[in-house]
Design a protein around this motif. Structure first.
Motif, PDB file in Angstrom:
ATOM      1  N   ALA A 141      48.820  79.649 -95.743  1.00 24.82           N
ATOM      2  CA  ALA A 141      49.300  78.601 -96.641  1.00 24.82           C
ATOM      3  C   ALA A 141      48.114  77.931 -97.325  1.00 24.82           C
ATOM      4  CB  ALA A 141      50.098  77.572 -95.845  1.00 24.82           C
ATOM      5  N   ASP A 142      48.381  77.225 -98.422  1.00 21.85           N
ATOM      6  CA  ASP A 142      47.312  76.532 -99.137  1.00 21.85           C
ATOM      7  C   ASP A 142      46.562  75.593 -98.208  1.00 21.85           C
ATOM      8  OD1 ASP A 142      47.927  77.830-101.422  1.00 21.85           O
ATOM      9  OD2 ASP A 142      49.054  76.185-102.319  1.00 21.85           O
ATOM     10  N   GLY A 143      45.244  75.586 -98.350  1.00 26.05           N
ATOM     11  CA  GLY A 143      44.409  74.740 -97.523  1.00 26.05           C
ATOM     12  C   GLY A 143      43.867  75.449 -96.300  1.00 26.05           C
ATOM     13  N   PHE A 144      44.386  76.629 -95.991  1.00 26.23           N
ATOM     14  CA  PHE A 144      43.914  77.402 -94.852  1.00 26.23           C
ATOM     15  C   PHE A 144      43.240  78.669 -95.357  1.00 26.23           C
ATOM     16  CE2 PHE A 144      47.324  74.825 -93.194  1.00 26.23           C
ATOM     17  CZ  PHE A 144      46.764  74.334 -92.024  1.00 26.23           C
ATOM     18  N   SER A 145      42.297  79.172 -94.598  1.00 28.14           N
ATOM     19  CA  SER A 145      41.551  80.366 -95.000  1.00 28.14           C
ATOM     20  C   SER A 145      42.410  81.618 -94.864  1.00 28.14           C
ATOM     21  CB  SER A 145      40.308  80.514 -94.132  1.00 28.14           C
ATOM     22  OG  SER A 145      39.464  79.412 -94.291  1.00 28.14           O
ATOM     23  N   ASN A 146      42.269  82.532 -95.813  1.00 29.11           N
ATOM     24  CA  ASN A 146      42.909  83.835 -95.726  1.00 29.11           C
ATOM     25  C   ASN A 146      42.064  84.739 -94.836  1.00 29.11           C
ATOM     26  OD1 ASN A 146      44.908  83.025 -97.493  1.00 29.11           O
ATOM     27  ND2 ASN A 146      43.731  83.635 -99.272  1.00 29.11           N
ATOM     28  N   VAL A 147      42.696  85.725 -94.227  1.00 31.49           N
ATOM     29  CA  VAL A 147      42.012  86.618 -93.291  1.00 31.49           C
ATOM     30  C   VAL A 147      42.230  88.059 -93.736  1.00 31.49           C
ATOM     31  CG1 VAL A 147      41.901  87.380 -90.886  1.00 31.49           C
ATOM     32  CG2 VAL A 147      42.451  85.007 -91.407  1.00 31.49           C
ATOM     33  N   GLY A 148      41.175  88.851 -93.633  1.00 27.36           N
ATOM     34  CA  GLY A 148      41.274  90.280 -93.886  1.00 27.36           C
ATOM     35  C   GLY A 148      40.696  91.020 -92.703  1.00 27.36           C
ATOM     36  N   SER A 149      41.310  92.147 -92.328  1.00 28.43           N
ATOM     37  CA  SER A 149      40.779  92.931 -91.210  1.00 28.43           C
ATOM     38  C   SER A 149      40.769  94.399 -91.602  1.00 28.43           C
ATOM     39  CB  SER A 149      41.602  92.711 -89.947  1.00 28.43           C
ATOM     40  OG  SER A 149      42.870  93.276 -90.082  1.00 28.43           O
ATOM     41  N   PRO A 196      34.916 102.534 -84.553  1.00 35.21           N
ATOM     42  CA  PRO A 196      35.808 102.122 -83.465  1.00 35.21           C
ATOM     43  C   PRO A 196      36.013 100.605 -83.419  1.00 35.21           C
ATOM     44  CG  PRO A 196      33.646 102.520 -82.585  1.00 35.21           C
ATOM     45  CD  PRO A 196      33.585 102.881 -84.047  1.00 35.21           C
ATOM     46  N   ASN A 197      35.366  99.863 -84.301  1.00 38.73           N
ATOM     47  CA  ASN A 197      35.415  98.390 -84.266  1.00 38.73           C
ATOM     48  C   ASN A 197      36.342  97.838 -85.333  1.00 38.73           C
ATOM     49  OD1 ASN A 197      33.335  98.533 -82.316  1.00 38.73           O
ATOM     50  ND2 ASN A 197      31.845  98.719 -83.968  1.00 38.73           N
ATOM     51  N   ARG A 198      37.009  96.737 -85.009  1.00 35.75           N
ATOM     52  CA  ARG A 198      37.859  96.020 -85.968  1.00 35.75           C
ATOM     53  C   ARG A 198      37.064  94.831 -86.481  1.00 35.75           C
ATOM     54  NH1 ARG A 198      42.628  97.590 -88.277  1.00 35.75           N
ATOM     55  NH2 ARG A 198      43.829  95.817 -88.936  1.00 35.75           N
ATOM     56  N   VAL A 199      36.959  94.693 -87.797  1.00 39.11           N
ATOM     57  CA  VAL A 199      36.185  93.622 -88.422  1.00 39.11           C
ATOM     58  C   VAL A 199      37.153  92.657 -89.100  1.00 39.11           C
ATOM     59  CG1 VAL A 199      34.415  93.082 -90.120  1.00 39.11           C
ATOM     60  CG2 VAL A 199      34.255  95.193 -88.797  1.00 39.11           C
ATOM     61  N   TYR A 200      37.028  91.366 -88.793  1.00 39.58           N
ATOM     62  CA  TYR A 200      37.835  90.310 -89.415  1.00 39.58           C
ATOM     63  C   TYR A 200      36.931  89.478 -90.316  1.00 39.58           C
ATOM     64  CZ  TYR A 200      41.550  91.330 -86.113  1.00 39.58           C
ATOM     65  OH  TYR A 200      42.544  91.947 -85.406  1.00 39.58           O
ATOM     66  N   VAL A 201      37.406  89.242 -91.529  1.00 40.76           N
ATOM     67  CA  VAL A 201      36.656  88.442 -92.496  1.00 40.76           C
ATOM     68  C   VAL A 201      37.544  87.282 -92.920  1.00 40.76           C
ATOM     69  CG1 VAL A 201      35.539  88.434 -94.745  1.00 40.76           C
ATOM     70  CG2 VAL A 201      35.437  90.471 -93.317  1.00 40.76           C
ATOM     71  N   GLY A 235      32.356  81.374 -95.330  1.00 43.64           N
ATOM     72  CA  GLY A 235      33.360  82.257 -94.756  1.00 43.64           C
ATOM     73  C   GLY A 235      32.889  82.593 -93.361  1.00 43.64           C
ATOM     74  N   SER A 236      33.575  83.481 -92.696  1.00 41.65           N
ATOM     75  CA  SER A 236      33.115  83.875 -91.369  1.00 41.65           C
ATOM     76  C   SER A 236      33.496  85.322 -91.118  1.00 41.65           C
ATOM     77  CB  SER A 236      33.693  82.953 -90.305  1.00 41.65           C
ATOM     78  OG  SER A 236      35.092  83.062 -90.274  1.00 41.65           O
ATOM     79  N   LEU A 237      32.892  85.865 -90.079  1.00 43.17           N
ATOM     80  CA  LEU A 237      33.072  87.261 -89.743  1.00 43.17           C
ATOM     81  C   LEU A 237      33.218  87.371 -88.231  1.00 43.17           C
ATOM     82  CD1 LEU A 237      32.677  90.263 -90.880  1.00 43.17           C
ATOM     83  CD2 LEU A 237      30.366  90.004 -90.032  1.00 43.17           C
ATOM     84  N   ALA A 238      34.150  88.201 -87.774  1.00 49.24           N
ATOM     85  CA  ALA A 238      34.332  88.455 -86.339  1.00 49.24           C
ATOM     86  C   ALA A 238      34.529  89.953 -86.147  1.00 49.24           C
ATOM     87  CB  ALA A 238      35.533  87.689 -85.803  1.00 49.24           C
ATOM     88  N   VAL A 239      34.001  90.471 -85.059  1.00 51.29           N
ATOM     89  CA  VAL A 239      34.111  91.898 -84.762  1.00 51.29           C
ATOM     90  C   VAL A 239      34.733  92.063 -83.378  1.00 51.29           C
ATOM     91  CG1 VAL A 239      32.837  94.047 -84.420  1.00 51.29           C
ATOM     92  CG2 VAL A 239      32.091  92.429 -86.165  1.00 51.29           C
ATOM     93  N   VAL A 240      35.751  92.928 -83.293  1.00 51.93           N
ATOM     94  CA  VAL A 240      36.358  93.287 -82.011  1.00 51.93           C
ATOM     95  C   VAL A 240      35.884  94.703 -81.698  1.00 51.93           C
ATOM     96  CG1 VAL A 240      38.506  93.648 -80.759  1.00 51.93           C
ATOM     97  CG2 VAL A 240      38.354  91.840 -82.484  1.00 51.93           C
ATOM     98  N   PRO A 241      34.971  94.849 -80.741  1.00 54.13           N
ATOM     99  CA  PRO A 241      34.450  96.185 -80.452  1.00 54.13           C
ATOM    100  C   PRO A 241      35.500  97.061 -79.762  1.00 54.13           C
ATOM    101  CG  PRO A 241      33.446  94.556 -79.007  1.00 54.13           C
ATOM    102  CD  PRO A 241      34.319  93.814 -79.959  1.00 54.13           C
ATOM    103  N   ASN A 242      35.493  98.321 -80.095  1.00 52.40           N
ATOM    104  CA  ASN A 242      36.376  99.333 -79.493  1.00 52.40           C
ATOM    105  C   ASN A 242      37.838  98.922 -79.519  1.00 52.40           C
ATOM    106  OD1 ASN A 242      34.172 101.025 -78.850  1.00 52.40           O
ATOM    107  ND2 ASN A 242      33.724  99.711 -77.092  1.00 52.40           N
ATOM    108  N   ASP A 243      38.297  98.459 -80.659  1.00 53.65           N
ATOM    109  CA  ASP A 243      39.701  98.074 -80.831  1.00 53.65           C
ATOM    110  C   ASP A 243      40.565  99.334 -80.754  1.00 53.65           C
ATOM    111  OD1 ASP A 243      42.235  97.293 -81.832  1.00 53.65           O
ATOM    112  OD2 ASP A 243      41.315  95.651 -82.938  1.00 53.65           O
ATOM    113  N   PRO A 244      41.625  99.343 -79.923  1.00 53.79           N
ATOM    114  CA  PRO A 244      42.450 100.550 -79.798  1.00 53.79           C
ATOM    115  C   PRO A 244      43.143 100.937 -81.101  1.00 53.79           C
ATOM    116  CG  PRO A 244      43.355  98.756 -78.473  1.00 53.79           C
ATOM    117  CD  PRO A 244      42.058  98.284 -79.028  1.00 53.79           C
TER     118      PRO A 244
END
Length: 113
Positions: free
Chosen positions: A73-81, A86-91, A100-109
């Motif tokens: 919703a407006d006022g909140f950050s959008n997320v992309g993954s 083998p890793n899942r990256v969230y931006v 902005g920020s970045l998060a990595v989930v290693p070895n995401d199934p």
């Protein structure tokens, strides 16, 4: 005999009147000056305007798969993954702001094929 002075605000018959060509040249000069100053002003507005994505240099590997988007919703950050090997990256990117920020989930199934 004394000389009489004639003072008027109207141009005399001998004074040159502006021609249509000189008026057009003056308008073009003023318009060019305005356009040049506007271009210089917009060029100095900031890096976000002149280079909006700031992409890193590319290597030989191309991961052109689309990103999964979560629109908030407006006022909140959008997320992309997206999977990167083998890793899942969230931006997280918030509009046109410089953060902005970045998060990595290693070895995401979900990223194993």
């Amino acid at each position: 005999m004394t000389a009489t002075r004639k003072t008027t605000n109207e141009p005399s018959e001998n004074s040159p009147r502006p021609t249509p060509r000189s008026r057009r040249n003056r308008r073009l000069a003023i318009g060019g000056t305005i356009a040049a100053s506007l271009a210089l002003t917009l060029a100095g507005c900031g890096e976000k305007f002149t280079e909006p994505f700031k992409d890193a240099p590319r290597s030989g590997k191309d991961n052109g798969t689309p990103m999964d988007l979560v629109r908030m919703a407006d006022g909140f950050s959008n997320v992309g993954s997206k999977c990167d090997g083998p890793n899942r990256v969230y931006v997280v990117y918030h509009g046109d702001n410089e953060y902005g920020s970045l998060a990595v989930v290693p070895n995401d199934p979900r990223c194993t094929k």
